[in-house]
Design a protein around this motif. Structure first.
Motif, PDB file in Angstrom:
ATOM      1  N   LEU A 124     -58.678  87.065 -13.787  1.00  0.00           N
ATOM      2  CA  LEU A 124     -59.039  88.054 -12.769  1.00  0.00           C
ATOM      3  C   LEU A 124     -58.627  89.460 -13.196  1.00  0.00           C
ATOM      4  O   LEU A 124     -59.381  90.423 -13.023  1.00  0.00           O
ATOM      5  N   LEU A 125     -57.438  89.595 -13.765  1.00  0.00           N
ATOM      6  CA  LEU A 125     -56.966  90.912 -14.181  1.00  0.00           C
ATOM      7  C   LEU A 125     -57.713  91.414 -15.416  1.00  0.00           C
ATOM      8  O   LEU A 125     -57.751  92.612 -15.681  1.00  0.00           O
ATOM      9  N   TYR A 126     -58.288  90.507 -16.176  1.00  0.00           N
ATOM     10  CA  TYR A 126     -59.069  90.889 -17.356  1.00  0.00           C
ATOM     11  C   TYR A 126     -60.531  91.191 -17.016  1.00  0.00           C
ATOM     12  O   TYR A 126     -61.307  91.573 -17.880  1.00  0.00           O
ATOM     13  N   LEU A 163     -50.071  89.473 -21.672  1.00  0.00           N
ATOM     14  CA  LEU A 163     -51.110  90.454 -21.991  1.00  0.00           C
ATOM     15  C   LEU A 163     -51.316  91.459 -20.858  1.00  0.00           C
ATOM     16  O   LEU A 163     -51.843  92.550 -21.089  1.00  0.00           O
ATOM     17  N   VAL A 164     -50.909  91.088 -19.653  1.00  0.00           N
ATOM     18  CA  VAL A 164     -51.095  91.973 -18.495  1.00  0.00           C
ATOM     19  C   VAL A 164     -49.776  92.227 -17.768  1.00  0.00           C
ATOM     20  O   VAL A 164     -49.769  92.564 -16.586  1.00  0.00           O
ATOM     21  N   SER A 165     -48.657  92.053 -18.460  1.00  0.00           N
ATOM     22  CA  SER A 165     -47.353  92.242 -17.815  1.00  0.00           C
ATOM     23  C   SER A 165     -47.200  93.653 -17.261  1.00  0.00           C
ATOM     24  O   SER A 165     -46.602  93.842 -16.190  1.00  0.00           O
ATOM     25  N   ASP A 166     -47.777  94.641 -17.932  1.00  0.00           N
ATOM     26  CA  ASP A 166     -47.687  96.024 -17.444  1.00  0.00           C
ATOM     27  C   ASP A 166     -48.437  96.185 -16.123  1.00  0.00           C
ATOM     28  O   ASP A 166     -47.947  96.826 -15.184  1.00  0.00           O
ATOM     29  N   LYS A 167     -49.624  95.609 -16.018  1.00  0.00           N
ATOM     30  CA  LYS A 167     -50.413  95.694 -14.780  1.00  0.00           C
ATOM     31  C   LYS A 167     -49.681  95.003 -13.626  1.00  0.00           C
ATOM     32  O   LYS A 167     -49.676  95.489 -12.483  1.00  0.00           O
ATOM     33  N   LEU A 168     -49.079  93.858 -13.919  1.00  0.00           N
ATOM     34  CA  LEU A 168     -48.405  93.108 -12.863  1.00  0.00           C
ATOM     35  C   LEU A 168     -47.187  93.859 -12.331  1.00  0.00           C
ATOM     36  O   LEU A 168     -46.953  93.903 -11.117  1.00  0.00           O
ATOM     37  N   ILE A 169     -46.415  94.465 -13.217  1.00  0.00           N
ATOM     38  CA  ILE A 169     -45.246  95.210 -12.761  1.00  0.00           C
ATOM     39  C   ILE A 169     -45.662  96.415 -11.925  1.00  0.00           C
ATOM     40  O   ILE A 169     -45.024  96.754 -10.919  1.00  0.00           O
ATOM     41  N   GLU A 170     -46.750  97.048 -12.303  1.00  0.00           N
ATOM     42  CA  GLU A 170     -47.218  98.218 -11.570  1.00  0.00           C
ATOM     43  C   GLU A 170     -47.846  97.852 -10.220  1.00  0.00           C
ATOM     44  O   GLU A 170     -47.762  98.623  -9.274  1.00  0.00           O
ATOM     45  N   CYS A 171     -48.458  96.683 -10.140  1.00  0.00           N
ATOM     46  CA  CYS A 171     -49.331  96.415  -8.987  1.00  0.00           C
ATOM     47  C   CYS A 171     -48.924  95.245  -8.096  1.00  0.00           C
ATOM     48  O   CYS A 171     -49.516  95.074  -7.020  1.00  0.00           O
ATOM     49  N   LEU A 190     -48.390  86.185 -30.897  1.00  0.00           N
ATOM     50  CA  LEU A 190     -47.330  86.757 -31.728  1.00  0.00           C
ATOM     51  C   LEU A 190     -47.459  88.268 -31.905  1.00  0.00           C
ATOM     52  O   LEU A 190     -46.447  88.951 -32.105  1.00  0.00           O
ATOM     53  N   TYR A 191     -48.668  88.770 -31.818  1.00  0.00           N
ATOM     54  CA  TYR A 191     -48.864  90.204 -32.020  1.00  0.00           C
ATOM     55  C   TYR A 191     -49.149  90.932 -30.703  1.00  0.00           C
ATOM     56  O   TYR A 191     -48.327  91.704 -30.214  1.00  0.00           O
ATOM     57  N   LYS A 192     -50.295  90.689 -30.117  1.00  0.00           N
ATOM     58  CA  LYS A 192     -50.689  91.479 -28.948  1.00  0.00           C
ATOM     59  C   LYS A 192     -49.798  91.196 -27.733  1.00  0.00           C
ATOM     60  O   LYS A 192     -49.330  92.130 -27.062  1.00  0.00           O
ATOM     61  N   SER A 193     -49.544  89.914 -27.435  1.00  0.00           N
ATOM     62  CA  SER A 193     -48.695  89.579 -26.286  1.00  0.00           C
ATOM     63  C   SER A 193     -47.269  90.085 -26.492  1.00  0.00           C
ATOM     64  O   SER A 193     -46.664  90.643 -25.574  1.00  0.00           O
ATOM     65  N   GLN A 194     -46.748  89.859 -27.691  1.00  0.00           N
ATOM     66  CA  GLN A 194     -45.385  90.302 -27.973  1.00  0.00           C
ATOM     67  C   GLN A 194     -45.258  91.825 -27.854  1.00  0.00           C
ATOM     68  O   GLN A 194     -44.301  92.337 -27.270  1.00  0.00           O
ATOM     69  N   LYS A 195     -46.241  92.532 -28.390  1.00  0.00           N
ATOM     70  CA  LYS A 195     -46.225  94.002 -28.336  1.00  0.00           C
ATOM     71  C   LYS A 195     -46.245  94.489 -26.884  1.00  0.00           C
ATOM     72  O   LYS A 195     -45.481  95.384 -26.501  1.00  0.00           O
ATOM     73  N   ASN A 196     -47.117  93.893 -26.080  1.00  0.00           N
ATOM     74  CA  ASN A 196     -47.207  94.329 -24.683  1.00  0.00           C
ATOM     75  C   ASN A 196     -45.929  93.996 -23.917  1.00  0.00           C
ATOM     76  O   ASN A 196     -45.464  94.788 -23.094  1.00  0.00           O
ATOM     77  N   ASN A 197     -45.350  92.837 -24.196  1.00  0.00           N
ATOM     78  CA  ASN A 197     -44.088  92.476 -23.547  1.00  0.00           C
ATOM     79  C   ASN A 197     -42.969  93.452 -23.895  1.00  0.00           C
ATOM     80  O   ASN A 197     -42.226  93.904 -23.017  1.00  0.00           O
TER      81      ASN A 197
END
Length: 315
Positions: free
Chosen positions: A41-43, A112-120, A158-165
């Motif tokens: 849904l967030l994607y 991958l959406v941890s930033d959106k979840l914290i904000e919203c 390992l790359y995208k998820s880790q970077k966003n976290n």
């Protein structure tokens, strides 16, 4: 209604199922193994990262045009989606008075959406669970490939998820509802475990991670069957081959670039590990690494799905 939401952000093979079951030992917890629904849904209005039969780019343009017309901010959209998602949990409690359930949401690629979840996400707590990346990689190979090199399947994690976290945690770590714990500390330090529950606002009771089984076919079935209590697992500090060693060294350099030093000392991560010199493993790795690079470059699964979808057209 739900009085609190708890999100767990971690990579696969980091102990998130164990943490989820630990939190379940508290009262009034509602959770399921892994839903994956909130992620999709967030994607839904992302341009990149989605493959669909319709044109995702056109969809995004149309939705953004609608948002401009109705004067809707993206944040409002995400908040509505999150509220809708948790209403699905509420349906079974609508007729109950004074229901005060606490929901725990754990799906690995929510990173991958941890930033959106914290904000919203309102009235929520967010737990970042970390683990030594060498142990994650070894566990992925052992659990899902019988010790063979399969890391190309988990490039996104390992790359995208880790970077966003990492970036999300460093940005929001001073908030009172953002928490961080290392797997190594979680399994070895009971005081830290209890402090985590206290910080979230949960009442610690007698630990029983078998109090209730996790519903659903997703999630870590290996861990559920293997671990009946919380303790430091025995591990062999080995890296399967010289090829893996150099790959991991390069990966650690990447982690340093994205700020992982604020969580682990990247200079110390690999020092306690020895290289295995088994020739049979090295020969397998030569083929696995070669296949992995081809896999990442061509994404054969995408082409197979396209051919399958056009079967009727092609005859």
């Amino acid at each position: 209604m739900f009085t609190k939401r708890i999100f767990i952000f971690s990579l696969p093979r980091s102990g998130s199922t164990l943490l989820q079951r630990y939190i379940m030992s508290c009262e009034n917890i509602e959770t399921t193994s892994e839903t994956w629904l909130l992620l999709s849904l967030l994607y839904s209005i992302e341009v990149d990262g989605i493959k669909a039969e319709y044109n995702q780019r056109k969809l995004t343009e149309a939705v953004e045009d609608f948002f401009r017309y109705k004067k809707i901010e993206k944040k409002q959209y995400y908040e509505s989606i999150i509220d809708f998602y948790f209403k699905l949990y509420n349906t079974q409690y609508i007729s109950e008075e004074n229901c005060s359930k606490i929901i725990v949401e754990k799906t690995p690629r929510l990173s991958l959406v941890s930033d959106k979840l914290i904000e919203c996400s309102k009235n929520s707590h967010f737990v970042f669970l970390w683990r030594n990346p060498v142990d994650i990689i070894n566990s992925m190979c052992e659990t899902w490939a019988k010790g063979n090199w399969n890391i190309f399947h988990y490039y996104i994690d390992l790359y995208k998820s880790q970077k966003n976290n990492v970036e999300t945690y460093l940005k929001y770590k001073n908030r009172s509802n953002v928490h961080s714990i290392k797997y190594e500390d979680f399994v070895s330090d009971e005081n830290l475990r209890e402090k985590l529950l206290d910080d979230i606002g949960l009442e610690y009771s007698e630990l029983n991670i078998n109090k209730a089984p996790l519903f659903g076919k997703m999630g870590d079935k290996t861990g559920i069957q293997k671990y009946k209590s919380i303790s430091s697992p025995k591990k062999e500090n080995k890296i399967g081959s010289i090829l893996r060693y150099f790959w991991i060294k390069r990966y650690i350099r990447y982690l340093k670039e994205i700020g992982f030093d604020d969580i682990y000392d990247t200079g110390e991560i690999i020092k306690s590990y020895k290289i295995s010199w088994r020739i049979d493993v090295l020969i397998k790795d030569v083929f696995s690494f070669s296949y992995g690079y081809i896999y990442l470059a061509t994404e054969p699964r995408v082409y197979l799905e396209k051919l399958k979808g056009r079967k009727g057209i092609l005859g």
